[in-house]
Design a protein around this motif. Structure first.
Motif, mmCIF file in Angstrom:
data_model
loop_
_atom_site.group_PDB
_atom_site.id
_atom_site.type_symbol
_atom_site.label_atom_id
_atom_site.label_comp_id
_atom_site.label_asym_id
_atom_site.label_seq_id
_atom_site.Cartn_x
_atom_site.Cartn_y
_atom_site.Cartn_z
ATOM 1 N N PHE A 241 11.456 6.090 -6.273
ATOM 2 C CA PHE A 241 10.643 6.471 -7.429
ATOM 3 C C PHE A 241 9.512 5.470 -7.607
ATOM 4 N N LYS A 242 8.464 5.907 -8.325
ATOM 5 C CA LYS A 242 7.289 5.035 -8.457
ATOM 6 C C LYS A 242 7.605 3.791 -9.293
ATOM 7 N N ASP A 243 8.649 3.855 -10.135
ATOM 8 C CA ASP A 243 8.982 2.687 -10.951
ATOM 9 C C ASP A 243 9.922 1.712 -10.225
ATOM 10 N N ALA A 244 10.140 1.948 -8.917
ATOM 11 C CA ALA A 244 11.024 1.051 -8.154
ATOM 12 C C ALA A 244 10.272 -0.216 -7.772
ATOM 13 N N ASP A 245 11.022 -1.218 -7.351
ATOM 14 C CA ASP A 245 10.417 -2.382 -6.714
ATOM 15 C C ASP A 245 10.016 -1.921 -5.303
ATOM 16 N N LEU A 246 8.759 -1.476 -5.182
ATOM 17 C CA LEU A 246 8.316 -0.835 -3.932
ATOM 18 C C LEU A 246 8.416 -1.771 -2.740
ATOM 19 N N GLU A 247 8.099 -3.072 -2.983
ATOM 20 C CA GLU A 247 8.165 -4.031 -1.864
ATOM 21 C C GLU A 247 9.582 -4.075 -1.290
ATOM 22 N N LYS A 248 10.553 -4.178 -2.209
ATOM 23 C CA LYS A 248 11.948 -4.283 -1.727
ATOM 24 C C LYS A 248 12.388 -2.973 -1.065
ATOM 25 N N ALA A 249 12.036 -1.844 -1.705
ATOM 26 C CA ALA A 249 12.445 -0.550 -1.147
ATOM 27 C C ALA A 249 11.867 -0.372 0.252
ATOM 28 N N ALA A 250 10.583 -0.729 0.424
ATOM 29 C CA ALA A 250 9.928 -0.532 1.727
ATOM 30 C C ALA A 250 10.437 -1.539 2.753
ATOM 31 N N ALA A 251 10.654 -2.781 2.320
ATOM 32 C CA ALA A 251 11.087 -3.810 3.275
ATOM 33 C C ALA A 251 12.486 -3.507 3.806
ATOM 34 N N ALA A 267 22.736 6.956 8.190
ATOM 35 C CA ALA A 267 21.296 6.683 8.297
ATOM 36 C C ALA A 267 20.522 7.482 7.251
ATOM 37 N N ARG A 268 19.664 6.764 6.506
ATOM 38 C CA ARG A 268 18.818 7.459 5.519
ATOM 39 C C ARG A 268 17.609 7.977 6.289
ATOM 40 N N SER A 269 17.785 9.128 6.921
ATOM 41 C CA SER A 269 16.771 9.627 7.857
ATOM 42 C C SER A 269 15.731 10.515 7.187
ATOM 43 N N ARG A 270 15.855 10.688 5.869
ATOM 44 C CA ARG A 270 14.802 11.394 5.109
ATOM 45 C C ARG A 270 14.395 10.482 3.954
ATOM 46 N N ILE A 271 13.198 9.940 4.035
ATOM 47 C CA ILE A 271 12.714 9.123 2.912
ATOM 48 C C ILE A 271 11.904 10.047 2.005
ATOM 49 N N LEU A 272 12.270 10.065 0.721
ATOM 50 C CA LEU A 272 11.567 10.886 -0.265
ATOM 51 C C LEU A 272 10.886 9.923 -1.233
ATOM 52 N N VAL A 273 9.566 10.040 -1.372
ATOM 53 C CA VAL A 273 8.824 9.078 -2.201
ATOM 54 C C VAL A 273 8.045 9.826 -3.281
ATOM 55 N N GLU A 274 8.099 9.301 -4.512
ATOM 56 C CA GLU A 274 7.348 9.937 -5.598
ATOM 57 C C GLU A 274 5.856 9.903 -5.250
ATOM 58 N N LYS A 275 5.197 11.046 -5.470
ATOM 59 C CA LYS A 275 3.850 11.248 -4.920
ATOM 60 C C LYS A 275 2.867 10.121 -5.261
ATOM 61 N N SER A 276 2.890 9.657 -6.520
ATOM 62 C CA SER A 276 1.886 8.658 -6.906
ATOM 63 C C SER A 276 2.138 7.291 -6.242
ATOM 64 N N ALA A 277 3.314 7.112 -5.640
ATOM 65 C CA ALA A 277 3.603 5.843 -4.953
ATOM 66 C C ALA A 277 3.588 6.010 -3.436
ATOM 67 N N TYR A 278 3.318 7.234 -2.986
ATOM 68 C CA TYR A 278 3.467 7.566 -1.552
ATOM 69 C C TYR A 278 2.617 6.654 -0.658
ATOM 70 N N ASP A 279 1.308 6.529 -0.978
ATOM 71 C CA ASP A 279 0.425 5.758 -0.087
ATOM 72 C C ASP A 279 0.810 4.279 -0.068
ATOM 73 N N GLY A 387 23.288 7.982 0.825
ATOM 74 C CA GLY A 387 21.939 8.059 0.273
ATOM 75 C C GLY A 387 21.649 6.888 -0.647
ATOM 76 N N SER A 388 20.352 6.690 -0.914
ATOM 77 C CA SER A 388 19.931 5.590 -1.785
ATOM 78 C C SER A 388 18.973 6.102 -2.850
ATOM 79 N N ILE A 389 18.971 5.392 -3.978
ATOM 80 C CA ILE A 389 18.064 5.721 -5.083
ATOM 81 C C ILE A 389 17.403 4.417 -5.504
ATOM 82 N N TRP A 390 16.070 4.365 -5.425
ATOM 83 C CA TRP A 390 15.344 3.152 -5.809
ATOM 84 C C TRP A 390 14.566 3.432 -7.083
ATOM 85 N N THR A 391 14.933 2.766 -8.157
ATOM 86 C CA THR A 391 14.256 2.932 -9.447
ATOM 87 C C THR A 391 14.614 1.739 -10.335
ATOM 88 N N SER A 392 13.747 1.455 -11.325
ATOM 89 C CA SER A 392 14.108 0.410 -12.275
ATOM 90 C C SER A 392 14.670 1.022 -13.564
#
Ligand code: NAD
Length: 455
Positions: A241-251, A267-279, A387-392
């Motif tokens: 989600f866009k409110d996640a710690d993006l650095e940690k989620a991506a690293a 294996a988390r073989s499908r990464i789903l990212v909230e659109k506004s944080a996608y790039d 599966g994993s869920i990244w959000t604050s």
């Protein structure tokens, strides 16, 4: 007599390590006979003594971590760091279930006119059929609670990766676990595996492997109402989600899917990212993937090794549509079944890349607009393992975890497996649970006895 020999190959350099016997149906029958005879003795071993034998087994594995790890690096191409963890996991799982032997208590249930007691009785001979991706831990998740419950075990490792199972059996015998209580038999699934499934003296099959073979085993086992635990495939989502710690989620995302070269049912073989944080996520993820050290698994700092075989590499490659590749990591060239970490975008949920288990270092990244869309994309799968869920946002984390049909979820983490917590899948990812405080129960029948106190 074995019906032949098969070559065990080092996937990092394609060298033959050794030849191992392909045992026959008749030999499997003999092994089951011995396990069946030993059952009546093993179940009667005093609980404290059985627990001590398992603790001694655990200690002996603990004294051989490095040897087992090096064997696994050579046989399976696992990184040294991973292989050490895997051998340590066998030790820990044995220790954990050694503690359950003396706690296999029944109940005393209030009833009219007497006393009612339940007993937990060991089920009998258990056949454990293991895949090639995590030979050591997966075997121990079956054999440790089974032996603790008082069952005898026949373990069939995968054709490609039998070496650590064979060595672990020797470690068991060295500390006094009787040979016929814990036997390892090498051979093919079609011969040894089928013989275990069809023999009615084997009262339970613990199978980990592909969903296709799992369905076949469940059907065959149904004829005898044989108990099964099935740990099958996965296509898990990593939701950011866009409110996640993006650095940690991506690293950490590369390790969530490329660990063990993606040959991981979780294996988390499908990464789903909230659109506004996608790039932003994609930029960070690209850096992390390019930094991943894909190299000789014997190097202390290797983070990803090769795939298990040339055949499997072809299967993985067949999934990858180069026109959808966003970026790739590195991989050695030359000998060995190497495949680079590969990231794809713009993959339609109907595409086999989104639906099927690739079982290699291949991941799709998909944007979502809302919490409900994230849940429905995650659930748009025949599988439901992890599966994993990244959000604050704690409330959102719990809502999404409750909405996802999956057996093992983690929030702001990608870890799926702890020996003390239950593990298993929803939907076509499996049936039953391994590990955790209740695993020993799945190797027991419950017997209910009523005693009339009115006569
Ligand atoms: P596989 O199904 O081909 O083989 C698994 C085991 O079953 C091997 O030992 C094989 O010899 C045996 N086997 C094959 N055919 C058989 C038959 N007809 N009867 C009895 N036994 C038979 O799987 P694999 O390719 O070794 O492993 C990869 C699969 O395992 C992936 O789908 C992966 O997701 C799954 N897996 C699941 C978990 C989990 O816990 N859910 C864990 C690891 C791997």
């Amino acid at each position: 007599m074995p019906i032949g020999m098969f070559e065990v190959i080092n996937p990092s350099n394609e060298q033959v390590l050794r030849e191992v016997a392909a045992h026959s149906e008749a030999e499997t029958f003999e092994v089951i006979t011995r396990a069946s005879d030993a059952f009546s003795r093993w179940r009667k071993v005093a609980p404290g003594q059985r627990a001590n034998l398992l603790r001694a087994f655990a200690d002996n594995v603990g004294r051989h971590i490095e040897e087992l790890a090096l064997l696994e690096v050579a046989n399976s191409g696992h990184t040294l760091t991973n292989a050490r963890w895997e051998a340590g996991n066998v030790r820990d799982v044995l220790n954990y279930y050694a503690g359950s032997v003396e706690r296999l208590t029944g109940k005393q249930i209030p009833v009219a006119n007497g006393i009612d007691i339940t007993f937990k009785e060991p089920i009998g001979v258990v056949g454990i059929i293991v895949p090639w991706n995590f030979p050591m831990p997966i075997a121990s998740w079956g054999f440790a609670p089974a032996l603790a419950a008082g069952c005898t075990v026949v373990l069939k490792p995968a054709e490609a990766t039998p070496l650590t199972a064979m060595r672990i059996a020797e470690l068991a015998y060295e500390v006094g676990i009787p040979h016929d209580v814990f036997q390892v038999i090498t051979g093919s699934g079609r011969v040894v595996g089928e013989a275990l499934v069809h023999d009615d003296r084997v009262r339970k099959i613990v199978f980990t492997g592909s969903t296709e073979v799992g369905i076949h085993i469940q059907r065959a086992a149904a004829k005898q109402v044989k108990r099964v635990t099935l740990e099958l495939g996965g296509k898990s989502a990593n939701i950011v989600f866009k409110d996640a710690d993006l650095e940690k989620a991506a690293a950490s995302a590369p390790y969530a899917v490329f660990d063990n070269a993606g040959q991981d049912c979780c294996a988390r073989s499908r990464i789903l990212v909230e659109k506004s944080a996608y790039d932003d996520f994609l930029n960070l993820f690209s850096d992390a993937v390019k930094k991943l050290r894909v190299k000789d698994p014997l190097s202390e700092d290797s983070e990803m090794g090769p795939l298990i075989s040339a055949f499997h590499r072809e299967s993985v490659a067949s999934f990858v549509d180069e026109s959808l590749v966003l970026f790739k990591g590195s991989a050695p060239t030359g000998k060995g079944f190497w495949y680079p970490p590969t990231v794809l975008g713009g993959v339609n949920p109907g595409h086999r890349l989104f639906r099927d288990e690739v079982f290699g270092p291949v991941v799709t990244v998909t944007a979502f607009e809302s919490e409900s869309e994230a849940i429905s994309l995650a659930n748009d799968s025949d599988y439901g393992l992890s599966g994993s869920i990244w959000t604050s946002n704690l409330g959102k984390a719990i809502r999404v975890a409750q909405g996802i049909e999956s057996g093992n979820l983690s929030v702001n983490s990608n870890s799926s497996v702890r020996y003390s917590t239950p593990f298993g899948g929803y939907k076509r990812s499996g049936l039953g649970r391994e590990l955790g405080p209740d695993a020993t129960d799945s190797f027991c029948e419950i017997k209910n006895v009523f005693i009339n106190t009115e006569i």
